[in-house]
Write a protein that holds these residues in place. Structure first.
Motif, PDB file in Angstrom:
ATOM      1  N   SER A 137      38.939  60.812  24.839  1.00 47.53           N
ATOM      2  CA  SER A 137      38.700  60.083  24.603  1.00 47.53           C
ATOM      3  C   SER A 137      36.974  60.225  24.910  1.00 47.53           C
ATOM      4  O   SER A 137      35.885  60.895  25.585  1.00 47.53           O
ATOM      5  CB  SER A 137      38.310  59.644  26.216  1.00 47.53           C
ATOM      6  OG  SER A 137      40.017  58.645  26.053  1.00 47.53           O
ATOM      7  N   VAL A 138      36.070  59.175  25.514  1.00 44.12           N
ATOM      8  CA  VAL A 138      34.740  59.221  25.574  1.00 44.12           C
ATOM      9  C   VAL A 138      34.248  58.317  26.209  1.00 44.12           C
ATOM     10  O   VAL A 138      34.943  57.037  26.206  1.00 44.12           O
ATOM     11  CB  VAL A 138      33.168  59.431  24.270  1.00 44.12           C
ATOM     12  CG1 VAL A 138      33.548  57.985  22.985  1.00 44.12           C
ATOM     13  CG2 VAL A 138      31.919  59.766  24.374  1.00 44.12           C
ATOM     14  N   ASP A 162      13.745  63.001  39.193  1.00 41.40           N
ATOM     15  CA  ASP A 162      14.677  62.532  38.287  1.00 41.40           C
ATOM     16  C   ASP A 162      15.351  64.160  37.903  1.00 41.40           C
ATOM     17  O   ASP A 162      15.018  64.989  38.296  1.00 41.40           O
ATOM     18  CB  ASP A 162      14.003  62.494  36.980  1.00 41.40           C
ATOM     19  CG  ASP A 162      12.765  60.999  36.698  1.00 41.40           C
ATOM     20  OD1 ASP A 162      12.791  59.859  37.232  1.00 41.40           O
ATOM     21  OD2 ASP A 162      11.594  61.560  35.581  1.00 41.40           O
ATOM     22  N   GLN A 163      16.550  63.375  38.087  1.00 44.78           N
ATOM     23  CA  GLN A 163      17.759  64.812  37.514  1.00 44.78           C
ATOM     24  C   GLN A 163      18.025  64.317  36.715  1.00 44.78           C
ATOM     25  O   GLN A 163      18.557  63.785  35.956  1.00 44.78           O
ATOM     26  CB  GLN A 163      18.506  64.541  39.441  1.00 44.78           C
ATOM     27  CG  GLN A 163      18.753  64.721  39.895  1.00 44.78           C
ATOM     28  CD  GLN A 163      18.790  64.363  41.396  1.00 44.78           C
ATOM     29  OE1 GLN A 163      20.636  64.052  40.719  1.00 44.78           O
ATOM     30  NE2 GLN A 163      19.548  65.195  42.499  1.00 44.78           N
ATOM     31  N   ASN A 164      18.639  65.769  35.927  1.00 46.88           N
ATOM     32  CA  ASN A 164      19.785  65.982  35.303  1.00 46.88           C
ATOM     33  C   ASN A 164      21.204  66.604  35.413  1.00 46.88           C
ATOM     34  O   ASN A 164      21.359  67.509  36.412  1.00 46.88           O
ATOM     35  CB  ASN A 164      19.162  66.893  33.657  1.00 46.88           C
ATOM     36  CG  ASN A 164      17.854  66.857  33.268  1.00 46.88           C
ATOM     37  OD1 ASN A 164      18.219  65.118  31.969  1.00 46.88           O
ATOM     38  ND2 ASN A 164      17.120  66.556  33.276  1.00 46.88           N
ATOM     39  N   ARG A 165      21.909  66.162  35.211  1.00 43.32           N
ATOM     40  CA  ARG A 165      23.311  66.696  35.847  1.00 43.32           C
ATOM     41  C   ARG A 165      24.226  67.140  34.534  1.00 43.32           C
ATOM     42  O   ARG A 165      24.689  66.040  33.927  1.00 43.32           O
ATOM     43  CB  ARG A 165      23.964  65.768  36.759  1.00 43.32           C
ATOM     44  CG  ARG A 165      23.226  65.238  38.157  1.00 43.32           C
ATOM     45  CD  ARG A 165      23.726  64.322  39.423  1.00 43.32           C
ATOM     46  NE  ARG A 165      22.803  63.650  40.054  1.00 43.32           N
ATOM     47  CZ  ARG A 165      23.335  63.558  40.926  1.00 43.32           C
ATOM     48  NH1 ARG A 165      24.064  62.496  40.781  1.00 43.32           N
ATOM     49  NH2 ARG A 165      22.491  63.276  41.888  1.00 43.32           N
ATOM     50  N   TYR A 193      27.287  64.586  31.193  1.00 39.95           N
ATOM     51  CA  TYR A 193      25.873  64.628  30.682  1.00 39.95           C
ATOM     52  C   TYR A 193      25.750  63.631  32.442  1.00 39.95           C
ATOM     53  O   TYR A 193      25.625  62.038  32.146  1.00 39.95           O
ATOM     54  CB  TYR A 193      25.680  64.572  29.735  1.00 39.95           C
ATOM     55  CG  TYR A 193      23.552  64.609  30.360  1.00 39.95           C
ATOM     56  CD1 TYR A 193      22.898  65.618  30.551  1.00 39.95           C
ATOM     57  CD2 TYR A 193      23.055  63.422  29.921  1.00 39.95           C
ATOM     58  CE1 TYR A 193      22.026  65.821  30.642  1.00 39.95           C
ATOM     59  CE2 TYR A 193      20.786  63.669  29.664  1.00 39.95           C
ATOM     60  CZ  TYR A 193      20.591  64.359  30.863  1.00 39.95           C
ATOM     61  OH  TYR A 193      20.200  64.465  30.899  1.00 39.95           O
ATOM     62  N   ARG A 194      24.093  63.144  33.165  1.00 39.16           N
ATOM     63  CA  ARG A 194      24.072  62.293  33.787  1.00 39.16           C
ATOM     64  C   ARG A 194      22.525  62.596  34.009  1.00 39.16           C
ATOM     65  O   ARG A 194      22.287  63.113  33.944  1.00 39.16           O
ATOM     66  CB  ARG A 194      24.742  62.217  34.790  1.00 39.16           C
ATOM     67  CG  ARG A 194      25.983  62.274  34.887  1.00 39.16           C
ATOM     68  CD  ARG A 194      26.871  60.769  35.286  1.00 39.16           C
ATOM     69  NE  ARG A 194      28.149  60.597  35.926  1.00 39.16           N
ATOM     70  CZ  ARG A 194      29.148  61.352  34.960  1.00 39.16           C
ATOM     71  NH1 ARG A 194      28.585  61.865  33.965  1.00 39.16           N
ATOM     72  NH2 ARG A 194      29.624  61.012  35.451  1.00 39.16           N
ATOM     73  N   ASP A 239      30.753  61.034  28.980  1.00 40.03           N
ATOM     74  CA  ASP A 239      31.329  61.611  29.580  1.00 40.03           C
ATOM     75  C   ASP A 239      32.635  62.233  28.376  1.00 40.03           C
ATOM     76  O   ASP A 239      32.997  60.445  27.791  1.00 40.03           O
ATOM     77  CB  ASP A 239      32.255  61.675  30.327  1.00 40.03           C
ATOM     78  CG  ASP A 239      31.177  60.791  32.155  1.00 40.03           C
ATOM     79  OD1 ASP A 239      31.010  62.024  32.594  1.00 40.03           O
ATOM     80  OD2 ASP A 239      30.733  60.678  32.280  1.00 40.03           O
ATOM     81  N   PHE A 240      33.133  63.284  28.307  1.00 41.10           N
ATOM     82  CA  PHE A 240      34.091  63.157  26.897  1.00 41.10           C
ATOM     83  C   PHE A 240      35.365  63.430  27.888  1.00 41.10           C
ATOM     84  O   PHE A 240      34.816  64.988  28.695  1.00 41.10           O
ATOM     85  CB  PHE A 240      33.637  64.517  25.999  1.00 41.10           C
ATOM     86  CG  PHE A 240      32.546  64.153  25.024  1.00 41.10           C
ATOM     87  CD1 PHE A 240      33.120  63.120  23.764  1.00 41.10           C
ATOM     88  CD2 PHE A 240      31.804  63.775  25.777  1.00 41.10           C
ATOM     89  CE1 PHE A 240      32.014  62.782  23.439  1.00 41.10           C
ATOM     90  CE2 PHE A 240      30.821  63.604  24.838  1.00 41.10           C
ATOM     91  CZ  PHE A 240      30.580  62.983  23.472  1.00 41.10           C
TER      92      PHE A 240
END
Length: 91
Positions: free
Chosen positions: A22-23, A79-82, A64-65, A49-50
């Motif tokens: 699922s995505v 800013d953040q990359n998660r 990924y966020r 999300d997968f």
């Protein structure tokens, strides 16, 4: 003492790609109002999300966020990359 009022919402769209995969696409908005000067801010987050079902009870996920915070005080903006890894087991 600080008095804070917070509100927000989340939206998620999930699509099953196969029997096991699922995505999900998501968006988050949050707003914080404070009675202290330069402490108000709002946040936006975008996600993908997968999720893969290993069995009826267990799944694993990767996502990924992109998270951004905009504050009244420009020194508090960021800013953040998660990158997210999850495991879900239903008892």
């Amino acid at each position: 003492a600080e008095n804070v009022t917070q509100f927000g919402f989340d939206v998620s769209l999930i699509h099953r790609l196969s029997d096991h995969l699922s995505v999900a696409l998501g968006y988050h908005y949050g707003n914080t109002d404070s009675n202290i000067v330069l402490r108000d801010y709002y946040q936006n987050s975008y996600s993908i999300d997968f999720s893969y079902a290993l069995s009826r009870r267990m799944s694993v996920g990767f996502g990924y966020r992109y998270w951004t915070t905009n504050a009244d005080d420009p020194l508090q903006d960021f800013d953040q990359n998660r990158f997210i890894m999850t495991m879900n087991y239903n008892f």
